[in-house]
Write a protein that holds these residues in place. Sequence first.
Motif, PDB file in Angstrom:
ATOM      1  N   SER A  35       0.808  -1.226   0.000  1.00 18.72           N
ATOM      2  CA  SER A  35       0.000   0.000   0.000  1.00 18.72           C
ATOM      3  C   SER A  35       0.838   1.271   0.000  1.00 18.72           C
ATOM      4  CB  SER A  35      -0.906  -0.018   1.234  1.00 18.72           C
ATOM      5  OG  SER A  35      -1.593  -1.239   1.320  1.00 18.72           O
ATOM      6  N   TRP A  36       2.148   1.125  -0.180  1.00 16.10           N
ATOM      7  CA  TRP A  36       3.056   2.249  -0.019  1.00 16.10           C
ATOM      8  C   TRP A  36       2.710   3.494  -0.843  1.00 16.10           C
ATOM      9  CZ3 TRP A  36       5.733   3.782   3.762  1.00 16.10           C
ATOM     10  CH2 TRP A  36       6.665   4.815   3.602  1.00 16.10           C
ATOM     11  N   PRO A  37       2.347   3.387  -2.117  1.00 18.97           N
ATOM     12  CA  PRO A  37       2.063   4.624  -2.862  1.00 18.97           C
ATOM     13  C   PRO A  37       0.994   5.494  -2.196  1.00 18.97           C
ATOM     14  CG  PRO A  37       2.314   2.802  -4.387  1.00 18.97           C
ATOM     15  CD  PRO A  37       2.295   2.207  -2.997  1.00 18.97           C
ATOM     16  N   GLU A  38      -0.073   4.875  -1.708  1.00 21.03           N
ATOM     17  CA  GLU A  38      -1.127   5.649  -1.041  1.00 21.03           C
ATOM     18  C   GLU A  38      -0.687   6.110   0.344  1.00 21.03           C
ATOM     19  OE1 GLU A  38      -4.370   6.791  -1.953  1.00 21.03           O
ATOM     20  OE2 GLU A  38      -3.390   6.449  -3.863  1.00 21.03           O
ATOM     21  N   LEU A  39      -0.062   5.221   1.092  1.00 19.32           N
ATOM     22  CA  LEU A  39       0.383   5.597   2.437  1.00 19.32           C
ATOM     23  C   LEU A  39       1.378   6.748   2.374  1.00 19.32           C
ATOM     24  CD1 LEU A  39       0.850   2.076   4.057  1.00 19.32           C
ATOM     25  CD2 LEU A  39      -1.037   3.682   4.405  1.00 19.32           C
ATOM     26  N   HIS A  40       2.325   6.622   1.467  1.00 21.60           N
ATOM     27  CA  HIS A  40       3.362   7.648   1.341  1.00 21.60           C
ATOM     28  C   HIS A  40       2.760   8.996   0.929  1.00 21.60           C
ATOM     29  CE1 HIS A  40       7.391   9.161   0.805  1.00 21.60           C
ATOM     30  NE2 HIS A  40       7.105   9.541  -0.418  1.00 21.60           N
ATOM     31  N   ARG A  41       1.682   8.941   0.170  1.00 20.00           N
ATOM     32  CA  ARG A  41       1.041  10.175  -0.294  1.00 20.00           C
ATOM     33  C   ARG A  41       0.328  10.916   0.823  1.00 20.00           C
ATOM     34  NH1 ARG A  41      -3.668  10.675  -4.917  1.00 20.00           N
ATOM     35  NH2 ARG A  41      -3.718  12.943  -4.914  1.00 20.00           N
ATOM     36  N   TRP A  42      -0.297  10.175   1.762  1.00 22.69           N
ATOM     37  CA  TRP A  42      -1.187  10.834   2.724  1.00 22.69           C
ATOM     38  C   TRP A  42      -0.743  10.778   4.174  1.00 22.69           C
ATOM     39  CZ3 TRP A  42      -3.931  13.902   0.078  1.00 22.69           C
ATOM     40  CH2 TRP A  42      -4.492  13.535  -1.143  1.00 22.69           C
ATOM     41  N   MET A  43       0.017   9.789   4.576  1.00 19.82           N
ATOM     42  CA  MET A  43       0.294   9.582   5.998  1.00 19.82           C
ATOM     43  C   MET A  43       1.599  10.250   6.435  1.00 19.82           C
ATOM     44  SD  MET A  43      -2.171   7.886   7.182  1.00 19.82           S
ATOM     45  CE  MET A  43      -3.570   7.023   6.559  1.00 19.82           C
ATOM     46  N   ASP A  44       1.511  11.030   7.484  1.00 18.14           N
ATOM     47  CA  ASP A  44       2.690  11.713   8.006  1.00 18.14           C
ATOM     48  C   ASP A  44       3.796  10.733   8.410  1.00 18.14           C
ATOM     49  OD1 ASP A  44       1.465  14.173   7.662  1.00 18.14           O
ATOM     50  OD2 ASP A  44       0.888  14.396   9.758  1.00 18.14           O
ATOM     51  N   TRP A  45       3.411   9.570   8.944  1.00 18.54           N
ATOM     52  CA  TRP A  45       4.406   8.608   9.420  1.00 18.54           C
ATOM     53  C   TRP A  45       5.078   7.846   8.276  1.00 18.54           C
ATOM     54  CZ3 TRP A  45       3.432   3.707   7.841  1.00 18.54           C
ATOM     55  CH2 TRP A  45       2.113   3.360   7.535  1.00 18.54           C
ATOM     56  N   ILE A 140     -12.696  13.031  13.072  1.00 21.54           N
ATOM     57  CA  ILE A 140     -11.884  12.456  12.004  1.00 21.54           C
ATOM     58  C   ILE A 140     -11.361  13.627  11.196  1.00 21.54           C
ATOM     59  CG2 ILE A 140     -11.908  11.095   9.874  1.00 21.54           C
ATOM     60  CD1 ILE A 140     -14.055   9.327  11.192  1.00 21.54           C
ATOM     61  N   ARG A 141     -10.060  13.667  10.974  1.00 23.89           N
ATOM     62  CA  ARG A 141      -9.425  14.735  10.203  1.00 23.89           C
ATOM     63  C   ARG A 141      -8.692  14.122   9.021  1.00 23.89           C
ATOM     64  NH1 ARG A 141      -7.640  19.566  13.906  1.00 23.89           N
ATOM     65  NH2 ARG A 141      -9.240  19.423  15.522  1.00 23.89           N
ATOM     66  N   CYS A 142      -8.727  14.826   7.892  1.00 27.45           N
ATOM     67  CA  CYS A 142      -7.979  14.358   6.731  1.00 27.45           C
ATOM     68  C   CYS A 142      -7.660  15.525   5.815  1.00 27.45           C
ATOM     69  CB  CYS A 142      -8.744  13.272   5.977  1.00 27.45           C
ATOM     70  SG  CYS A 142     -10.283  13.805   5.221  1.00 27.45           S
ATOM     71  N   ASP A 143      -6.698  15.301   4.948  1.00 31.02           N
ATOM     72  CA  ASP A 143      -6.315  16.299   3.956  1.00 31.02           C
ATOM     73  C   ASP A 143      -7.506  16.578   3.048  1.00 31.02           C
ATOM     74  OD1 ASP A 143      -5.178  17.199   1.244  1.00 31.02           O
ATOM     75  OD2 ASP A 143      -3.406  17.288   2.534  1.00 31.02           O
ATOM     76  N   VAL A 144      -7.704  17.832   2.714  1.00 30.83           N
ATOM     77  CA  VAL A 144      -8.840  18.237   1.886  1.00 30.83           C
ATOM     78  C   VAL A 144      -8.840  17.538   0.527  1.00 30.83           C
ATOM     79  CG1 VAL A 144      -7.743  20.265   0.832  1.00 30.83           C
ATOM     80  CG2 VAL A 144     -10.214  20.271   1.252  1.00 30.83           C
ATOM     81  N   ARG A 145      -7.666  17.112   0.062  1.00 30.40           N
ATOM     82  CA  ARG A 145      -7.566  16.450  -1.246  1.00 30.40           C
ATOM     83  C   ARG A 145      -7.775  14.939  -1.177  1.00 30.40           C
ATOM     84  NH1 ARG A 145      -1.978  19.460  -2.226  1.00 30.40           N
ATOM     85  NH2 ARG A 145      -1.985  18.895  -0.032  1.00 30.40           N
ATOM     86  N   ASN A 146      -7.911  14.396   0.015  1.00 31.50           N
ATOM     87  CA  ASN A 146      -8.042  12.949   0.169  1.00 31.50           C
ATOM     88  C   ASN A 146      -9.530  12.573   0.203  1.00 31.50           C
ATOM     89  OD1 ASN A 146      -7.844  10.245   0.793  1.00 31.50           O
ATOM     90  ND2 ASN A 146      -6.279  10.529   2.365  1.00 31.50           N
ATOM     91  N   ALA A 147     -10.142  12.538  -0.971  1.00 30.03           N
ATOM     92  CA  ALA A 147     -11.591  12.314  -1.088  1.00 30.03           C
ATOM     93  C   ALA A 147     -12.012  10.952  -0.543  1.00 30.03           C
ATOM     94  CB  ALA A 147     -12.016  12.461  -2.545  1.00 30.03           C
ATOM     95  N   ARG A 148     -11.210   9.924  -0.761  1.00 31.86           N
ATOM     96  CA  ARG A 148     -11.578   8.596  -0.259  1.00 31.86           C
ATOM     97  C   ARG A 148     -11.610   8.574   1.260  1.00 31.86           C
ATOM     98  NH1 ARG A 148      -7.774   4.648  -3.444  1.00 31.86           N
ATOM     99  NH2 ARG A 148      -8.307   3.325  -1.702  1.00 31.86           N
ATOM    100  N   SER A 149     -10.643   9.209   1.882  1.00 30.38           N
ATOM    101  CA  SER A 149     -10.628   9.262   3.342  1.00 30.38           C
ATOM    102  C   SER A 149     -11.809  10.070   3.874  1.00 30.38           C
ATOM    103  CB  SER A 149      -9.309   9.861   3.831  1.00 30.38           C
ATOM    104  OG  SER A 149      -9.224   9.763   5.231  1.00 30.38           O
TER     105      SER A 149
END
Length: 194
Positions: A35-45, A140-149
């Motif tokens: 899942s790295w491409p998605e995780l790397h895109r959105w997750m701070d960790w 629940i908080r998420c990046d404004v561009r992360n529509a799926r989240s």
Amino acid sequence: MAGHPDFLRLETERLTIRFPMPEDAKEAHAAIHESWPELHRWMDWAKDLPTLEECERVARERQVARAGDVIREIPFGLFLKGTATLVGRSDIHNIDWSVPRCEIGYWVRSRFARQGYVTEAVAAITTYAFDVLGARRVEIRCDVRNARSAGVPRRLGFVHEATLKDDRRHPRTGELSDTLVFAKTRAEAGGRDG
């Protein structure tokens, strides 16, 4: 599971939601790599792809995060019911016992995306936060561009309370980023305030 506290184990129709254990490290490593491409895109960790040894170390060290005797974070692994297959992760974090309130964060393994697993898990974890932890408010908080989240809290009846402008730096690009804030109160969830 021997030594596994029951208060950190939830069951849904398709999932066992439980505290991650050291023996889950290989499965977590595989899920993160897949899942790295998605995780790397959105997750701070998710700054650097972890090695198996790093996943094993984190699994050994992973505990309910505390500040003294006060719980501040509760991690959950999302597993296909009856298996050791990791579907994703969801944590209760930023717990403020003075309200009490908390946030729920999550990620899903790529091959299980768009199948409703995260929505199913977050529904159960939200109920746990209200009924077991006594939360009055769950965010629940998420990046404004992360529509799926952002779709998860919307499907679960959370209210979009705010968009925090230039709230943080995007973990990869360093650009200023907006954050969506969704919330549900105990009263909105059908519980009693008191």
